[in-house]
Design an enzyme around this catalytic site. Sequence first.
Site, PDB file in Angstrom:
ATOM      1  N   HIS A  28       0.120  14.518  -2.074  1.00 26.15           N
ATOM      2  CA  HIS A  28       0.709  13.480  -2.919  1.00 26.15           C
ATOM      3  C   HIS A  28       1.353  14.051  -4.177  1.00 26.15           C
ATOM      4  CE1 HIS A  28      -1.256  10.925  -0.053  1.00 26.15           C
ATOM      5  NE2 HIS A  28      -0.271  10.097  -0.363  1.00 26.15           N
ATOM      6  N   ARG A  71       3.683   2.324  -3.510  1.00 23.95           N
ATOM      7  CA  ARG A  71       2.335   2.898  -3.374  1.00 23.95           C
ATOM      8  C   ARG A  71       1.485   2.369  -4.529  1.00 23.95           C
ATOM      9  NH1 ARG A  71       5.338   7.731  -1.398  1.00 23.95           N
ATOM     10  NH2 ARG A  71       4.336   8.401   0.533  1.00 23.95           N
ATOM     11  N   ARG A  88       2.251  -1.932  -0.687  1.00 24.69           N
ATOM     12  CA  ARG A  88       1.145  -1.476   0.135  1.00 24.69           C
ATOM     13  C   ARG A  88      -0.133  -1.606  -0.673  1.00 24.69           C
ATOM     14  NH1 ARG A  88       0.897   4.608   2.060  1.00 24.69           N
ATOM     15  NH2 ARG A  88       0.376   4.952  -0.118  1.00 24.69           N
ATOM     16  N   GLU A 144      -0.164   5.045  10.988  1.00 24.59           N
ATOM     17  CA  GLU A 144      -0.294   6.425  10.506  1.00 24.59           C
ATOM     18  C   GLU A 144      -1.514   7.139  11.090  1.00 24.59           C
ATOM     19  OE1 GLU A 144      -0.347   6.350   6.221  1.00 24.59           O
ATOM     20  OE2 GLU A 144      -1.646   4.606   6.142  1.00 24.59           O
ATOM     21  N   ASN A 197       3.598  10.988   7.315  1.00 18.45           N
ATOM     22  CA  ASN A 197       2.820  12.035   6.623  1.00 18.45           C
ATOM     23  C   ASN A 197       1.400  12.099   7.177  1.00 18.45           C
ATOM     24  OD1 ASN A 197       5.092  12.010   5.068  1.00 18.45           O
ATOM     25  ND2 ASN A 197       4.169  10.824   3.421  1.00 18.45           N
ATOM     26  N   ASP A 198       0.778  10.934   7.271  1.00 15.58           N
ATOM     27  CA  ASP A 198      -0.578  10.910   7.805  1.00 15.58           C
ATOM     28  C   ASP A 198      -0.580  11.005   9.328  1.00 15.58           C
ATOM     29  OD1 ASP A 198      -2.453  10.880   5.689  1.00 15.58           O
ATOM     30  OD2 ASP A 198      -1.714   8.893   5.133  1.00 15.58           O
ATOM     31  N   ARG A 251      -2.965  17.712   5.296  1.00 17.29           N
ATOM     32  CA  ARG A 251      -1.623  17.768   4.706  1.00 17.29           C
ATOM     33  C   ARG A 251      -1.606  18.383   3.313  1.00 17.29           C
ATOM     34  NH1 ARG A 251      -0.556  11.289   3.672  1.00 17.29           N
ATOM     35  NH2 ARG A 251       0.875  11.882   2.032  1.00 17.29           N
ATOM     36  N   CYS A 305       8.372   5.145   6.684  1.00 16.31           N
ATOM     37  CA  CYS A 305       8.300   5.307   5.230  1.00 16.31           C
ATOM     38  C   CYS A 305       7.653   6.629   4.834  1.00 16.31           C
ATOM     39  CB  CYS A 305       7.562   4.137   4.590  1.00 16.31           C
ATOM     40  SG  CYS A 305       5.839   4.040   5.063  1.00 16.31           S
TER      41      CYS A 305
HETATM   42  C1  PEP Z   1       2.448   8.318   5.099  1.00 18.90           C
HETATM   43  O1  PEP Z   1       1.295   8.639   5.373  1.00 18.90           O
HETATM   44  O2  PEP Z   1       3.441   8.721   5.724  1.00 18.90           O
HETATM   45  C2  PEP Z   1       2.725   7.439   3.958  1.00 18.90           C
HETATM   46  C3  PEP Z   1       3.920   6.967   3.727  1.00 18.90           C
HETATM   47  O3  PEP Z   1       1.688   7.172   3.125  1.00 18.90           O
HETATM   48  P1  PEP Z   1       1.134   8.210   2.038  1.00 18.90           P
HETATM   49  O4  PEP Z   1       2.064   9.388   2.019  1.00 18.90           O
HETATM   50  O5  PEP Z   1       1.101   7.500   0.730  1.00 18.90           O
HETATM   51  O6  PEP Z   1      -0.203   8.535   2.576  1.00 18.90           O
HETATM   52 MG    MG Z   2      -0.327   7.567   4.478  1.00 28.29          MG
END
Ligand code: PEP
Ligand code: MG
Length: 588
Positions: free
Chosen positions: A212, A319, A356, A453, A476-477, A487, A524
């Site tokens: 993040h 977020r 979210r 995710e 991402n997740d 990650r 996203c």
């Molecule tokens: C993701 O996981 O792709 C996402 C958009 O949420 P975050 O990156 O905030 O976990």
């Molecule tokens: Mg995520």
Amino acid sequence: MTFAIHGLAVSRGIAIGRAVVVASSRMEVRHYFIQPEQVASEIDRARTARDAVVVELTRLLESMPADAPGEVAALLEVHLMLLQDEVMENGVKQWITERLYNAEWALTTQLEVISRHFDEMEDDYLRERKSDMEQVVERILRHMRGVASPVSADACVAKTRRESDAQEVLSDDMVDAPLVLVAQDLSPADMLQFKRSVFEGFVTAVGGKTSHTAIVARSMDIPAVVGARAASQLVRQDDWVVIDGDAGIVIVDPSPILLEEYQFRRRQMRLERERLTRLRHTPAHTLDGQKIELLANIEQPEDAPTALKAGAMGVGLFRSEFLFMGRSGKLPGEEEQYQAYRAALEGMQGMPLTIRTIDVGADKPLEGKINPSLNPALGLRAIRWSLAEPVMFRTQLRAILRAAAHGKVNLLFPMVAHLSEVEQTLAQVRLAQSELDARGMVHGPVALGAMIEVPAAALMVRSFLRYFDFVSIGTNDLIQYTLAIDRADEAVADLYDPWHPAVLQLVAQVIREANAAGKGVCVCGEMAGDVAFTKLLLGLGLRSFSMHPAQILSVKQEVLRADTRKLQEWAQAVLAADDPAAVLKSIP
Ligand code: PEP
Ligand code: MG
């Protein structure tokens, strides 16, 4: 001597400046420039705080019971001695006078300088005095926290002055040199602080590509390199540093030739950005006339103007957890949240806002609220935590529902994996609505969506779609959980592969199922803002992308050059390939 440190490229661009090395988690200290006429009062502020701590410790020493262990008194005496240390005092004065650092910043910078000296000492006893020095400075800082700073504005004046003075040719004038931050680590909460700071780029020793911290750096559009393991040891206070955010390289003490080359590249990048801004008002249509929705990811209501400026057609991911961070665990109440969501909505001037619900845990800890799990990414995070804290959850839901009375709001839930979680979540939404009704409070309609995710959710997306109006793919997740790669861990960053066939197949399946069900689908995660993926996602049938505002125009450029009719067959070939990246070369 010039040397390079390799890390991970996480946020594009080039920053050139003097290094400010901070110890881990010292970002919570405010960093701003004072005005020259404030030097004397700022030195005085540091001295007053120091003197107050001297008084405090002296009293403690004097009131110590006679039978107290001798070590305690000895330690207090050491602290008193360190407090009055000349190197510390003179250094602080110097940072304030010569650099116009605020007192807290001057103190922590000088602490870093002294800590390095301690580290280099041969004598074990003396080396250990480093932690005493840290404790002493922490005491002074604590004192200062209770005393208001005479500089009211958030150093914005000084920051603007610096930005407008930004020089192409480096000057030896220390006061006007741009600054870059070098830290062991920066938490997402630190990053919020960073947004208001004066740094033009940063380097951290730890962190992965989609940690993040990296995500916030991208959202701020500042050059950053993470996972540069040796950086916080090898870079010294004030070294000239080039951060190459495209290559993931940090160059320390660059030679004149290198410097010139980087300055040239930086100019080119600025020109390219200016060229792209011409696309801002161009509708995002493909060559075959498909309308593509390009949305923004934001962290705070204050990000809305940047999203609009970049030509976003709405927010695809707010977020909301960033509203909860950096507050020492004191959560914002319903009214405060309502005002924040409403501000974001109004900031978007009538465009839709996807909020979210809080996604904390894993690499976004909430101070004092979540017990560290054995494996935080697999622990009590996101919707799991919200369902475990229904009072907090409904406070947030009520705030969002109330904001929805002022415009189009979509409500998005992170990390749902079980249908039982879906049912419990929707029951909480109904309960929040009836609580507002009982109070006679106005609330608005919301579209309901689930983040996809977790591989389990992707595989059973058809069932999820029965409950939701839309889904949003959090790549991402999804990559993290599909490939079992943390990650945020730079040690396995090379295995974090968005091109992995398993990842692409899950993404494709979700898009296909949502389109077939006539429900909305968006990506996203970071994949949406990566131009290398734009055509593939279009070919797979995606029509809605949500990304950092800074990426919107580059993605729009790709969209304008794409013909989805030609991309469909090719996208299927990419999906079927063992090595999808190889098929990419035959892009139509
Ligand atoms: C993701 O996981 O792709 C996402 C958009 O949420 P975050 O990156 O905030 O976990
Ligand atoms: Mg995520």
